[in-house]
Design a protein around this motif. Structure first.
Motif: not given
Length: 150
Positions: A108-109, A115-116, A118-130
């Motif tokens: 998450t960190v 993302t701060r 300027g790059a976009g969020a990666r969907t795989g990392f968000v799903i893995a963290a969730t």
């Protein structure tokens, strides 16, 4: 045959060898027969019981050692072992859940920093963290409740 190791002297050994087993009464031919019903009482009093032979001494093989009680500790040993095993299992799962929570926080960190910048969020990392949060937080909550509160 000489005196045994346990006897106090030769008299004890002779008495033990001459006595019939299990304290059975010795046959005695001089005992009077039982009086018939309605017969006059005899002039001499009858003895209360025939003489009994002394019981033989128990050998060490006949003695049973008992630590006392009913052996409940032996009966409870499998239950205690199962309890220790379940406690070790729950501690191991709590350790794995804590590692998963730390990994979810690190992911998450890193994604927030990415993302701060300027790059976009990666969907795989968000799903893995969730998924890591979903797996670790409920177990850690229940583990904390049962181990520290209940």
């Amino acid at each position: 045959m000489g005196p045994s190791k346990r006897s106090a002297g030769p008299k004890d050994d002779i008495a033990a060898n001459a006595a019939p087993p299990h304290g059975t009464p010795l046959p005695n031919a001089s005992l009077p027969a039982a009086p018939l019903p309605g017969a006059p009482a005899p002039a001499t009093p009858l003895s209360a019981a025939p003489p009994m032979a002394p019981r033989p001494r128990a050998t060490s093989t006949q003695r049973v050692y008992s630590p006392g009680g009913c052996g409940c500790a032996l009966l409870m040993a499998p239950v205690v072992a199962a309890g220790i095993g379940l406690a070790a299992l729950s501690l191991g799962l709590a350790f794995l859940a804590l590692i998963a929570l730390i990994a979810a926080i690190v992911l998450t960190v890193r994604e927030i920093k990415r993302t701060r910048s300027g790059a976009g969020a990666r969907t795989g990392f968000v799903i893995a963290a969730t998924v890591l949060y979903a797996l670790s937080l409920p177990y850690l909550g229940l583990f904390s409740w049962f181990w520290f509160v209940d």
